[in-house]
Write a protein that holds these residues in place. Sequence first.
Motif, PDB file in Angstrom:
ATOM      1  N   ASP A  59     -13.349 -19.911 -36.290  1.00 60.12           N
ATOM      2  CA  ASP A  59     -12.894 -19.005 -35.362  1.00 60.12           C
ATOM      3  C   ASP A  59     -13.107 -20.108 -33.894  1.00 60.12           C
ATOM      4  OD1 ASP A  59     -11.916 -17.873 -33.063  1.00 60.12           O
ATOM      5  OD2 ASP A  59     -12.571 -15.884 -33.160  1.00 60.12           O
ATOM      6  N   THR A  60     -12.136 -20.824 -33.410  1.00 57.98           N
ATOM      7  CA  THR A  60     -12.584 -22.313 -32.762  1.00 57.98           C
ATOM      8  C   THR A  60     -13.154 -21.987 -31.165  1.00 57.98           C
ATOM      9  OG1 THR A  60     -10.506 -22.708 -31.632  1.00 57.98           O
ATOM     10  CG2 THR A  60     -11.757 -23.967 -34.356  1.00 57.98           C
ATOM     11  N   THR A  61     -12.085 -20.184 -30.897  1.00 63.95           N
ATOM     12  CA  THR A  61     -12.675 -20.277 -29.118  1.00 63.95           C
ATOM     13  C   THR A  61     -13.615 -19.429 -29.234  1.00 63.95           C
ATOM     14  OG1 THR A  61      -9.526 -20.110 -29.112  1.00 63.95           O
ATOM     15  CG2 THR A  61     -11.464 -19.152 -27.656  1.00 63.95           C
ATOM     16  N   LEU A  62     -13.927 -18.716 -30.251  1.00 68.19           N
ATOM     17  CA  LEU A  62     -15.065 -18.343 -29.832  1.00 68.19           C
ATOM     18  C   LEU A  62     -16.517 -18.830 -30.504  1.00 68.19           C
ATOM     19  CD1 LEU A  62     -16.623 -15.334 -29.987  1.00 68.19           C
ATOM     20  CD2 LEU A  62     -15.974 -14.685 -32.556  1.00 68.19           C
ATOM     21  N   GLY A  63     -16.095 -19.882 -31.291  1.00 70.94           N
ATOM     22  CA  GLY A  63     -17.279 -20.918 -31.119  1.00 70.94           C
ATOM     23  C   GLY A  63     -17.108 -21.962 -30.254  1.00 70.94           C
ATOM     24  N   ILE A  64     -16.247 -22.581 -29.874  1.00 70.87           N
ATOM     25  CA  ILE A  64     -16.807 -22.472 -28.260  1.00 70.87           C
ATOM     26  C   ILE A  64     -17.455 -21.764 -27.480  1.00 70.87           C
ATOM     27  CG2 ILE A  64     -15.375 -24.001 -25.896  1.00 70.87           C
ATOM     28  CD1 ILE A  64     -13.550 -25.018 -28.508  1.00 70.87           C
ATOM     29  N   PHE A  65     -16.899 -20.750 -27.369  1.00 74.97           N
ATOM     30  CA  PHE A  65     -18.076 -19.267 -26.231  1.00 74.97           C
ATOM     31  C   PHE A  65     -18.833 -19.745 -26.631  1.00 74.97           C
ATOM     32  CE2 PHE A  65     -18.380 -15.522 -25.053  1.00 74.97           C
ATOM     33  CZ  PHE A  65     -18.542 -14.956 -23.896  1.00 74.97           C
ATOM     34  N   VAL A  66     -19.264 -19.099 -27.826  1.00 79.00           N
ATOM     35  CA  VAL A  66     -21.051 -19.092 -27.890  1.00 79.00           C
ATOM     36  C   VAL A  66     -21.777 -20.748 -27.654  1.00 79.00           C
ATOM     37  CG1 VAL A  66     -22.395 -18.406 -30.067  1.00 79.00           C
ATOM     38  CG2 VAL A  66     -20.195 -17.141 -29.738  1.00 79.00           C
ATOM     39  N   GLY A  67     -21.356 -21.760 -28.057  1.00 78.08           N
ATOM     40  CA  GLY A  67     -21.890 -22.710 -27.588  1.00 78.08           C
ATOM     41  C   GLY A  67     -22.048 -22.999 -25.872  1.00 78.08           C
ATOM     42  N   LEU A  68     -21.082 -22.048 -25.152  1.00 80.09           N
ATOM     43  CA  LEU A  68     -21.475 -22.490 -24.124  1.00 80.09           C
ATOM     44  C   LEU A  68     -22.958 -22.132 -23.010  1.00 80.09           C
ATOM     45  CD1 LEU A  68     -18.155 -22.618 -22.753  1.00 80.09           C
ATOM     46  CD2 LEU A  68     -19.181 -24.818 -23.001  1.00 80.09           C
ATOM     47  N   TRP A  69     -23.296 -21.363 -24.095  1.00 72.44           N
ATOM     48  CA  TRP A  69     -23.456 -20.027 -24.077  1.00 72.44           C
ATOM     49  C   TRP A  69     -26.068 -20.764 -23.856  1.00 72.44           C
ATOM     50  CZ3 TRP A  69     -23.900 -16.375 -20.653  1.00 72.44           C
ATOM     51  CH2 TRP A  69     -23.693 -15.137 -20.808  1.00 72.44           C
ATOM     52  N   ALA A  70     -25.174 -21.818 -24.554  1.00 75.63           N
ATOM     53  CA  ALA A  70     -26.757 -22.945 -24.948  1.00 75.63           C
ATOM     54  C   ALA A  70     -27.638 -23.292 -23.228  1.00 75.63           C
ATOM     55  CB  ALA A  70     -26.586 -23.922 -25.791  1.00 75.63           C
ATOM     56  N   PRO A  71     -26.723 -24.472 -23.224  1.00 74.81           N
ATOM     57  CA  PRO A  71     -27.078 -24.681 -20.934  1.00 74.81           C
ATOM     58  C   PRO A  71     -27.292 -23.459 -20.045  1.00 74.81           C
ATOM     59  CG  PRO A  71     -24.680 -25.225 -22.056  1.00 74.81           C
ATOM     60  CD  PRO A  71     -25.562 -24.493 -22.409  1.00 74.81           C
ATOM     61  N   THR A  72     -26.369 -22.731 -20.301  1.00 71.57           N
ATOM     62  CA  THR A  72     -26.771 -21.329 -19.663  1.00 71.57           C
ATOM     63  C   THR A  72     -28.403 -21.067 -20.243  1.00 71.57           C
ATOM     64  OG1 THR A  72     -24.520 -21.066 -19.709  1.00 71.57           O
ATOM     65  CG2 THR A  72     -25.917 -18.829 -18.545  1.00 71.57           C
ATOM     66  N   LEU A  73     -28.426 -20.068 -21.482  1.00 66.47           N
ATOM     67  CA  LEU A  73     -30.115 -19.773 -21.588  1.00 66.47           C
ATOM     68  C   LEU A  73     -30.908 -20.788 -21.380  1.00 66.47           C
ATOM     69  CD1 LEU A  73     -28.598 -18.515 -25.039  1.00 66.47           C
ATOM     70  CD2 LEU A  73     -29.179 -16.910 -22.618  1.00 66.47           C
ATOM     71  N   ILE A  74     -30.525 -21.972 -21.273  1.00 72.14           N
ATOM     72  CA  ILE A  74     -32.087 -22.745 -21.006  1.00 72.14           C
ATOM     73  C   ILE A  74     -31.810 -22.892 -19.334  1.00 72.14           C
ATOM     74  CG2 ILE A  74     -32.608 -25.405 -20.763  1.00 72.14           C
ATOM     75  CD1 ILE A  74     -31.444 -26.296 -22.933  1.00 72.14           C
ATOM     76  N   LEU A  75     -30.799 -23.111 -18.345  1.00 71.97           N
ATOM     77  CA  LEU A  75     -31.125 -22.955 -17.497  1.00 71.97           C
ATOM     78  C   LEU A  75     -31.982 -21.958 -16.313  1.00 71.97           C
ATOM     79  CD1 LEU A  75     -27.715 -24.699 -16.279  1.00 71.97           C
ATOM     80  CD2 LEU A  75     -30.007 -25.951 -15.969  1.00 71.97           C
ATOM     81  N   PHE A  76     -31.396 -20.709 -17.314  1.00 69.72           N
ATOM     82  CA  PHE A  76     -31.495 -18.962 -16.940  1.00 69.72           C
ATOM     83  C   PHE A  76     -33.546 -19.036 -17.171  1.00 69.72           C
ATOM     84  CE2 PHE A  76     -32.545 -14.667 -17.501  1.00 69.72           C
ATOM     85  CZ  PHE A  76     -31.994 -13.941 -16.585  1.00 69.72           C
ATOM     86  N   SER A  77     -33.753 -19.499 -18.226  1.00 67.61           N
ATOM     87  CA  SER A  77     -35.127 -19.862 -18.048  1.00 67.61           C
ATOM     88  C   SER A  77     -36.131 -20.682 -17.403  1.00 67.61           C
ATOM     89  CB  SER A  77     -35.145 -20.370 -19.643  1.00 67.61           C
ATOM     90  OG  SER A  77     -35.071 -21.092 -20.077  1.00 67.61           O
ATOM     91  N   GLN A  78     -35.508 -21.459 -17.117  1.00 67.63           N
ATOM     92  CA  GLN A  78     -36.004 -22.522 -15.824  1.00 67.63           C
ATOM     93  C   GLN A  78     -35.673 -22.126 -14.878  1.00 67.63           C
ATOM     94  OE1 GLN A  78     -33.695 -26.125 -16.157  1.00 67.63           O
ATOM     95  NE2 GLN A  78     -34.833 -26.531 -17.571  1.00 67.63           N
ATOM     96  N   GLU A  79     -35.285 -21.128 -13.931  1.00 69.96           N
ATOM     97  CA  GLU A  79     -34.887 -20.197 -13.903  1.00 69.96           C
ATOM     98  C   GLU A  79     -36.083 -19.583 -12.878  1.00 69.96           C
ATOM     99  OE1 GLU A  79     -33.541 -21.602 -10.052  1.00 69.96           O
ATOM    100  OE2 GLU A  79     -33.034 -23.031 -11.056  1.00 69.96           O
ATOM    101  N   ILE A  80     -35.990 -18.376 -14.774  1.00 70.43           N
ATOM    102  CA  ILE A  80     -37.058 -17.347 -13.929  1.00 70.43           C
ATOM    103  C   ILE A  80     -38.675 -17.873 -14.275  1.00 70.43           C
ATOM    104  CG2 ILE A  80     -38.172 -16.181 -15.821  1.00 70.43           C
ATOM    105  CD1 ILE A  80     -35.867 -15.175 -16.716  1.00 70.43           C
ATOM    106  N   GLU A  81     -39.140 -19.180 -14.745  1.00 71.38           N
ATOM    107  CA  GLU A  81     -40.269 -19.459 -14.629  1.00 71.38           C
ATOM    108  C   GLU A  81     -40.134 -20.306 -12.944  1.00 71.38           C
ATOM    109  OE1 GLU A  81     -40.710 -23.410 -17.272  1.00 71.38           O
ATOM    110  OE2 GLU A  81     -40.912 -21.942 -18.789  1.00 71.38           O
ATOM    111  N   LYS A  82     -39.435 -20.205 -12.583  1.00 67.94           N
ATOM    112  CA  LYS A  82     -40.225 -20.696 -10.950  1.00 67.94           C
ATOM    113  C   LYS A  82     -40.160 -19.787  -9.468  1.00 67.94           C
ATOM    114  CE  LYS A  82     -36.831 -25.249 -11.169  1.00 67.94           C
ATOM    115  NZ  LYS A  82     -35.119 -25.806 -10.449  1.00 67.94           N
ATOM    116  N   MET A  83     -39.001 -18.717 -11.084  1.00 67.77           N
ATOM    117  CA  MET A  83     -39.626 -17.427  -9.438  1.00 67.77           C
ATOM    118  C   MET A  83     -40.706 -17.185 -10.115  1.00 67.77           C
ATOM    119  SD  MET A  83     -35.632 -15.736  -9.888  1.00 67.77           S
ATOM    120  CE  MET A  83     -35.770 -14.604 -11.459  1.00 67.77           C
ATOM    121  N   MET A  84     -41.074 -16.965 -10.983  1.00 66.94           N
ATOM    122  CA  MET A  84     -43.002 -16.528 -11.853  1.00 66.94           C
ATOM    123  C   MET A  84     -43.948 -17.439 -10.741  1.00 66.94           C
ATOM    124  SD  MET A  84     -41.827 -15.714 -15.053  1.00 66.94           S
ATOM    125  CE  MET A  84     -43.372 -14.708 -15.254  1.00 66.94           C
ATOM    126  N   GLU A  85     -43.782 -18.786 -10.579  1.00 64.93           N
ATOM    127  CA  GLU A  85     -44.378 -19.928  -9.868  1.00 64.93           C
ATOM    128  C   GLU A  85     -44.961 -19.704  -8.710  1.00 64.93           C
ATOM    129  OE1 GLU A  85     -43.082 -23.634  -9.720  1.00 64.93           O
ATOM    130  OE2 GLU A  85     -43.294 -23.529 -11.740  1.00 64.93           O
TER     131      GLU A  85
END
Length: 85
Positions: A59-85
Motif C-alpha cells: 500500500d504505497t500511499t499508507l506506507g508514505i504516510f507512515v514514513g512521513l511521521w519519522a521526522p515529525t517524531l524527532i522534531l517533536f521530541s527535540q521541542e519537548i527537550e527544549k521546553m524541559m530546559e
Amino acid sequence: GDDNRTKCSNFKQIFKCDIFCSQSKVKQMTGQIAKLGLAASAVSIVASVYIYFMHDGGDTTLGIFVGLWAPTLILFSQEIEKMME
C-alpha cells in the motif's frame, strides 16, 4: 521563636533538595525523551517500508504516510527537550 526558625530552616533545606532532585530527574528524562523520539522514528521508517512493499500486496500511499511521521517524531521530541530546559 527558635523552634519556628528551625522548622523553617529545615523546610527550606528540604525544598532546595526537592528542587535539585527534580532538576536532576528532568535532565535524565531529557536524554530518555530523545532516545524515545529516535526509536519511534526508526519504528516509523521500518513500518513504512513494510507497509509500502508487503502489507496487502503493498500500500504505497499508507506506507508514505507512515514514513512521513519519522521526522515529525524527532522534531517533536527535540521541542519537548527544549521546553524541559
